[in-house]
Motif scaffolding. Structure first.
Motif, PDB file in Angstrom:
ATOM      1  N   TYR A 127       0.835  -1.201   0.000  1.00 32.11           N
ATOM      2  CA  TYR A 127       0.000   0.000   0.000  1.00 32.11           C
ATOM      3  C   TYR A 127       0.873   1.256   0.000  1.00 32.11           C
ATOM      4  CZ  TYR A 127      -4.670  -2.052   0.607  1.00 32.11           C
ATOM      5  OH  TYR A 127      -5.845  -2.709   0.410  1.00 32.11           O
ATOM      6  N   ILE A 128       1.932   1.228   0.813  1.00 30.86           N
ATOM      7  CA  ILE A 128       2.835   2.384   0.864  1.00 30.86           C
ATOM      8  C   ILE A 128       3.547   2.556  -0.474  1.00 30.86           C
ATOM      9  CG2 ILE A 128       4.922   3.307   1.954  1.00 30.86           C
ATOM     10  CD1 ILE A 128       3.998   1.929   4.557  1.00 30.86           C
ATOM     11  N   LEU A 129       4.004   1.455  -1.070  1.00 33.41           N
ATOM     12  CA  LEU A 129       4.669   1.516  -2.369  1.00 33.41           C
ATOM     13  C   LEU A 129       3.741   2.096  -3.430  1.00 33.41           C
ATOM     14  CD1 LEU A 129       7.129   0.778  -4.177  1.00 33.41           C
ATOM     15  CD2 LEU A 129       6.049  -1.458  -4.514  1.00 33.41           C
ATOM     16  N   GLU A 130       2.485   1.687  -3.405  1.00 36.28           N
ATOM     17  CA  GLU A 130       1.514   2.203  -4.368  1.00 36.28           C
ATOM     18  C   GLU A 130       1.335   3.713  -4.192  1.00 36.28           C
ATOM     19  OE1 GLU A 130      -2.896   0.964  -6.138  1.00 36.28           O
ATOM     20  OE2 GLU A 130      -2.216   0.154  -4.218  1.00 36.28           O
ATOM     21  N   TYR A 131       1.436   4.176  -2.983  1.00 36.33           N
ATOM     22  CA  TYR A 131       1.267   5.601  -2.680  1.00 36.33           C
ATOM     23  C   TYR A 131       2.498   6.420  -3.068  1.00 36.33           C
ATOM     24  CZ  TYR A 131       0.694   9.836   0.172  1.00 36.33           C
ATOM     25  OH  TYR A 131       0.600  11.135   0.597  1.00 36.33           O
TER      26      TYR A 131
ATOM     27  N   ALA B 280       0.044  -7.275  -6.642  1.00 34.08           N
ATOM     28  CA  ALA B 280       0.765  -6.011  -6.743  1.00 34.08           C
ATOM     29  C   ALA B 280       1.462  -5.868  -8.092  1.00 34.08           C
ATOM     30  CB  ALA B 280       1.782  -5.897  -5.613  1.00 34.08           C
ATOM     31  N   LYS B 281       2.032  -6.942  -8.575  1.00 35.44           N
ATOM     32  CA  LYS B 281       2.699  -6.892  -9.879  1.00 35.44           C
ATOM     33  C   LYS B 281       1.686  -6.653 -10.993  1.00 35.44           C
ATOM     34  CE  LYS B 281       6.864  -9.566  -8.936  1.00 35.44           C
ATOM     35  NZ  LYS B 281       7.724 -10.681  -9.342  1.00 35.44           N
ATOM     36  N   ALA B 282       0.505  -7.235 -10.852  1.00 29.80           N
ATOM     37  CA  ALA B 282      -0.547  -7.017 -11.844  1.00 29.80           C
ATOM     38  C   ALA B 282      -0.964  -5.546 -11.900  1.00 29.80           C
ATOM     39  CB  ALA B 282      -1.751  -7.892 -11.538  1.00 29.80           C
ATOM     40  N   LYS B 283      -0.825  -4.839 -10.776  1.00 27.15           N
ATOM     41  CA  LYS B 283      -1.124  -3.404 -10.723  1.00 27.15           C
ATOM     42  C   LYS B 283      -0.013  -2.565 -11.341  1.00 27.15           C
ATOM     43  CE  LYS B 283      -3.886  -3.295  -6.451  1.00 27.15           C
ATOM     44  NZ  LYS B 283      -3.905  -2.736  -5.066  1.00 27.15           N
ATOM     45  N   GLY B 284       1.136  -3.183 -11.574  1.00 30.94           N
ATOM     46  CA  GLY B 284       2.264  -2.451 -12.137  1.00 30.94           C
ATOM     47  C   GLY B 284       3.219  -1.879 -11.121  1.00 30.94           C
ATOM     48  N   LEU B 285       3.117  -2.299  -9.861  1.00 34.11           N
ATOM     49  CA  LEU B 285       4.029  -1.802  -8.843  1.00 34.11           C
ATOM     50  C   LEU B 285       5.431  -2.361  -9.067  1.00 34.11           C
ATOM     51  CD1 LEU B 285       1.897  -2.026  -5.563  1.00 34.11           C
ATOM     52  CD2 LEU B 285       2.057  -0.171  -7.226  1.00 34.11           C
ATOM     53  N   ASP B 286       6.428  -1.539  -8.761  1.00 36.39           N
ATOM     54  CA  ASP B 286       7.821  -1.943  -8.948  1.00 36.39           C
ATOM     55  C   ASP B 286       8.285  -2.715  -7.714  1.00 36.39           C
ATOM     56  OD1 ASP B 286      10.427  -2.281  -9.680  1.00 36.39           O
ATOM     57  OD2 ASP B 286      10.840  -0.154 -10.061  1.00 36.39           O
TER      58      ASP B 286
END
Length: 417
Positions: free
Chosen positions: A220-224, A246-252
């Motif tokens: 959640y913090i990474l997404e923010y 999370a990877k499906a969302k494109g987060l690094d």
């Protein structure tokens, strides 16, 4: 150093000879020829092993070396030799030394001490001062000195604002933040996976929930914030699912799994053998199978030995008092090949290099040789004679292994196993 390797299966997708049996010539550390057949030349060393495979050099993303401060556990010199004979041409070294690796000078010390070795040593800087989890360390200064990532080894970032600031700050120099997946307030004095085995043995449990909550929070913090996050040594089925989402969302985000957690389950604790006391703890068979599935579908990016030498005074104790950790580099290939194919194993043992260093080892004419030599054939049992580390806290004693490491060629040196 002039070498000719003959009749070797080359496994490197960046090379036109990928999957073919070839000869390889190396002169003064540089790959000069790759062809189906190369004639011998005067003065060169000939390498020819049965069922030989050559791959780009392996990278281990989590290695502990006692020096400085805990040389009785392991020295840099011997630690690099262990890595070489286990097939690794580069290792990322955790900051759990004394003093903690949290400054420009401490990073420089490790790099200078490791010079002129076949294996390259890459320091992981402590994310916080003295590894205490309170204030950020001098991250940019450590980057300039050669640190490749930042994390407090096996210590979770309890303060979410600290992680937020770290992810924001490191974006200015493309830094990689490591966050150990454990919510401390759910663990307290936990010793083993919370479940039937721990209850039966009367051991305080480490719930899978502690890992899930921390990972969910961190994502959640990474997404923010954005930034680059690596979650080391996950151990549960739900953790795999969270990272896949999370990877499906494109987060690094990337993650690793320790070799012990995909080879063993908490059933090994029946005899209170402290060799199997590791962190994260060995989980149940459902979790182990989910981790292996995560390796095969690409959710889990890399396998690490999570090699952690500890002296006898810290392991040969009552289970509650023994420290977490096992040596594992010497058994990593053999254990991994019992679970995946040789091509999958190569991917899992090389993927960490590009994530942590931004580089990728390739077997290409004109480039420096950075290769691992091994075979996927044959079986063996891991014994005390196979331990190369100064410390002997090996969970893999008695393990049935597959394949064998023959050695590495890197930094213009050939180290045979």
């Amino acid at each position: 150093m002039n070498i000719r390797i003959t009749q070797v299966t080359l496994l490197d997708e960046s090379n036109d000879h990928h999957g073919s049996v070839v000869d390889i010539r190396i002169k003064d550390g540089i790959i000069t020829d790759i062809a189906p057949k190369l004639n011998a030349t005067k003065g060169e060393q000939h390498i020819d092993f049965e069922n030989l495979i050559v791959s780009p050099g392996w990278f281990d993303s989590s290695v502990c070396i006692g020096e400085p401060g805990y040389e009785e556990r392991e020295t840099i010199k011997n630690g690099l030799l262990v890595a070489a004979k286990s097939g690794f041409t580069a290792i990322a070294v955790n900051p759990n030394t004394y003093p903690v690796t949290d400054s420009n000078s401490s990073v420089s010390y490790l790099i200078n001490k490791a010079q002129n070795n076949a294996v390259s040593l890459y320091p992981i800087g402590s994310l916080t001062r003295n590894g205490e989890g309170v204030d950020l360390a001098e991250l940019f200064d450590m980057t300039k000195a050669g640190a490749i990532a930042f994390g407090d080894y096996q210590h979770a970032i309890s303060n979410p604002n600290l992680l937020k600031i770290a992810l924001q700050y490191t974006q200015s120099f493309d830094g990689l933040v490591l966050s150990f997946p454990q919510e401390n307030d759910l663990v307290i004095k936990g010793m083993a996976n919370e479940g039937e085995i721990a209850i039966k043995l009367g051991l305080k449990g480490i719930p899978a929930l502690a890992e899930h909550l921390q990972i969910a929070r961190d994502l959640y913090i990474l997404e923010y914030t954005g930034g680059k996050l690596h979650i080391p040594t996950i151990s549960t089925a739900q953790s795999v699912a969270l990272i896949k989402e999370a990877k499906a969302k494109g987060l690094d985000v990337t993650c690793s799994v320790a070799m012990a957690n995909i080879y063993y389950t908490d059933s090994e604790l029946e005899e209170f053998d402290t060799r199997y006391k590791v962190l994260p703890p060995l989980r149940n068979e459902t979790d182990r199978k989910a981790l292996i599935a995560g390796l095969k579908d690409g959710t889990i990016d890399m396998v690490t030995s999570d090699h952690n030498p500890l002296d006898i005074e810290q392991k040969k104790l009552e289970f509650d008092h023994a420290k977490f950790g096992t040596i594992a580099q010497e058994a990593t290939l053999g254990a991994l090949l019992t679970l995946v194919t040789e091509r999958q194993a190569i991917h899992l043992l090389t993927a960490g290099r590009s994530r942590f260093t931004g580089e990728k080892a390739k077997i290409v004419v004109g480039e420096p040789a950075n290769i691992t030599l091994f075979t996927a054939k044959g079986t063996s049992t891991f014994t005390k004679e196979n331990i190369l580390s100064k410390s002997k806290n090996a969970a893999f004693l008695g393990a049935k292994l597959k394949g064998k490491v023959y050695g590495i060629i890197a930094n213009n040196q050939y180290i045979a196993s």
